[in-house]
Design an enzyme around this catalytic site. Structure first.
Site, mmCIF file in Angstrom:
data_model
loop_
_atom_site.group_PDB
_atom_site.id
_atom_site.type_symbol
_atom_site.label_atom_id
_atom_site.label_comp_id
_atom_site.label_asym_id
_atom_site.label_seq_id
_atom_site.Cartn_x
_atom_site.Cartn_y
_atom_site.Cartn_z
ATOM 1 N N GLY A 174 0.769 -1.213 0.060
ATOM 2 C CA GLY A 174 0.111 0.006 0.008
ATOM 3 C C GLY A 174 0.902 1.266 -0.079
ATOM 4 O O GLY A 174 1.782 1.285 -0.423
ATOM 5 N N HIS A 176 4.409 1.796 -7.677
ATOM 6 C CA HIS A 176 2.892 0.788 -7.821
ATOM 7 C C HIS A 176 2.029 0.815 -8.908
ATOM 8 O O HIS A 176 1.601 -0.095 -9.511
ATOM 9 C CB HIS A 176 2.347 1.212 -6.487
ATOM 10 N N GLN A 232 7.933 -9.525 7.785
ATOM 11 C CA GLN A 232 9.026 -8.866 7.006
ATOM 12 C C GLN A 232 9.745 -7.791 7.610
ATOM 13 O O GLN A 232 10.644 -7.189 7.136
ATOM 14 C CB GLN A 232 8.780 -8.717 5.694
ATOM 15 N N LYS A 266 12.827 -2.121 -8.287
ATOM 16 C CA LYS A 266 13.365 -1.375 -7.187
ATOM 17 C C LYS A 266 13.865 -2.365 -6.151
ATOM 18 O O LYS A 266 14.733 -2.117 -5.437
ATOM 19 C CB LYS A 266 12.386 -0.600 -6.638
ATOM 20 N N SER A 268 9.410 5.595 -3.616
ATOM 21 C CA SER A 268 9.098 4.576 -2.158
ATOM 22 C C SER A 268 8.004 5.279 -1.429
ATOM 23 O O SER A 268 8.226 6.406 -1.004
ATOM 24 C CB SER A 268 10.628 4.646 -1.409
HETATM 25 P P1 AMP Z 1 5.918 -2.123 -1.458
HETATM 26 O O1 AMP Z 1 4.612 -1.877 -1.464
HETATM 27 O O2 AMP Z 1 6.660 -1.178 -1.307
HETATM 28 O O3 AMP Z 1 6.228 -3.710 -0.974
HETATM 29 O O4 AMP Z 1 6.176 -2.471 -3.204
HETATM 30 C C1 AMP Z 1 4.989 -3.267 -3.779
HETATM 31 C C2 AMP Z 1 5.716 -3.524 -5.285
HETATM 32 O O5 AMP Z 1 5.993 -2.316 -5.971
HETATM 33 C C3 AMP Z 1 7.018 -4.235 -5.107
HETATM 34 O O6 AMP Z 1 7.245 -5.467 -6.282
HETATM 35 C C4 AMP Z 1 8.237 -3.160 -5.406
HETATM 36 O O7 AMP Z 1 9.399 -3.280 -5.718
HETATM 37 C C5 AMP Z 1 7.260 -2.343 -6.395
HETATM 38 N N1 AMP Z 1 8.021 -0.851 -6.443
HETATM 39 C C6 AMP Z 1 8.187 -0.158 -5.303
HETATM 40 N N2 AMP Z 1 8.752 1.073 -5.451
HETATM 41 C C7 AMP Z 1 8.789 1.155 -6.937
HETATM 42 C C8 AMP Z 1 9.533 1.818 -7.884
HETATM 43 N N3 AMP Z 1 9.873 3.098 -7.603
HETATM 44 N N4 AMP Z 1 9.395 1.611 -9.263
HETATM 45 C C9 AMP Z 1 8.821 0.335 -9.578
HETATM 46 N N5 AMP Z 1 8.271 -0.555 -8.815
HETATM 47 C C10 AMP Z 1 8.171 -0.112 -7.356
#
Ligand code: AMP
Length: 283
Positions: free
Chosen positions: A31, A37, A61, A150, A186
């Site tokens: 989220g 995302h 995690q 990322k 991020s």
């Molecule tokens: P998270 O919600 O941070 O666990 O991210 C969910 C998914 O989004 C994961 O597969 C991340 O690698 C991807 N993601 C997060 N930040 C980026 C970004 N800047 N560019 C591409 N994908 C991203």
């Protein structure tokens, strides 16, 4: 778009789509959506009949001293953004739905998780990731699943789980989406105050400096890493790690000839940030 909170509910929705011959794409997330995302959702939407996005801040995690409680959460905003991308199902379970009493199974990937973020954060991190993603694959049974480059090590870990356990899902790694100054998007960027936000752009600048040294023909890993180190030092950033490793099994490199992963993690202000570039091999 439907918001579903139970495993049975998602299974039912997926069964209906499959009965009509549809393919299923899954985007696992925690989220606090940003353009990174959304790019994964777009990739899933373009290739599948049913798109499922999971929204679950996975407690296993996070370490005891990490930011689980502070992690940004705004389900209503996330639901709106997901709907705008044409997502069909937002799977947003409570922790007890994913980890019921008596839960006792962990997926551990050896080797790959001993280095970089596995070493810096601890083994629990990728154990938590591998276990929850394997569960999501079991719950949703997607044809395709979409992850961001990322989190490069995460992609390698998930690919290994899929290969080792013969899971019938194709893994897609989507390009890193960046802010105009190069900072990788991020959810944790909200922790940055103005000064830290400005300094954080040095992470990508450092990786770019190393990439251009590599592009100019340098093959010595220490020299390539050194170019990045200088940029970080100028910005007053001392990395948790800054390492050049093979982009398959993450073994350390002294000389770069094949594809190499240059990965960095650093605390900048109140945020711990990660970023990476893949240096394309000439072989
Ligand atoms: P998270 O919600 O941070 O666990 O991210 C969910 C998914 O989004 C994961 O597969 C991340 O690698 C991807 N993601 C997060 N930040 C980026 C970004 N800047 N560019 C591409 N994908 C991203």
């Amino acid at each position: 778009m439907k918001i579903i909170r139970t495993v049975d509910g998602v299974r039912e929705a997926v069964r209906e789509a499959r009965a009509q011959g549809g393919t299923v794409g899954l985007v696992p997330t925690m989220g606090a959506f940003h353009a990174g995302h959304l790019s994964l959702m777009q990739a899933a939407r373009a290739a599948n009949d049913l798109v499922v996005v999971s929204l679950f801040v996975n407690p296993t995690q996070f370490g005891p001293t990490e930011d689980l409680d502070a992690y940004p959460r705004d389900e209503a905003r996330d639901a709106e953004l997901a709907e705008q991308q044409g997502v069909d199902i937002l799977f947003a379970p409570e922790a007890a739905e994913i980890y019921p009493d008596g839960f006792a199974t962990t997926i551990h990937v050896s080797g790959l998780t001993d280095v970089l973020d596995g070493a810096a954060r601890g083994a629990f991190h990728f154990d938590g990731v591998a276990t929850v993603v394997t569960k999501l694959f079991g719950i949703v049974a997607p044809d395709d699943a979409y992850f961001g480059q990322k989190d490069a090590q995460q992609v390698l870990v998930i690919r290994r789980v899929v290969r080792d356990l013969n899971l019938p899902v194709r893994i897609h790694a989507c390009p890193i989406v960046r802010e105009p100054d190069g900072l990788a998007m991020s959810s944790r960027n909200v922790y940055l105050d103005a000064d830290a936000r400005q300094r954080a752009a040095a992470l990508n600048r450092a990786l770019e400096a190393a990439a251009s040294v590599h592009e100019a023909g340098e093959r010595n890993a220490a020299a390539i890493v050194g170019a990045a180190e200088r940029v970080l030092a100028d910005a007053g950033i001392l990395p948790d790690y800054l390492e050049l490793r093979s982009n398959d099994d993450l073994h350390p490199l002294e000389t770069v000839d094949g594809d190499a992963l240059l990965a960095v993690a650093a605390r900048v202000g109140a945020a711990r940030l990660i970023d990476n570039h893949v240096l394309k091999g000439t072989r």
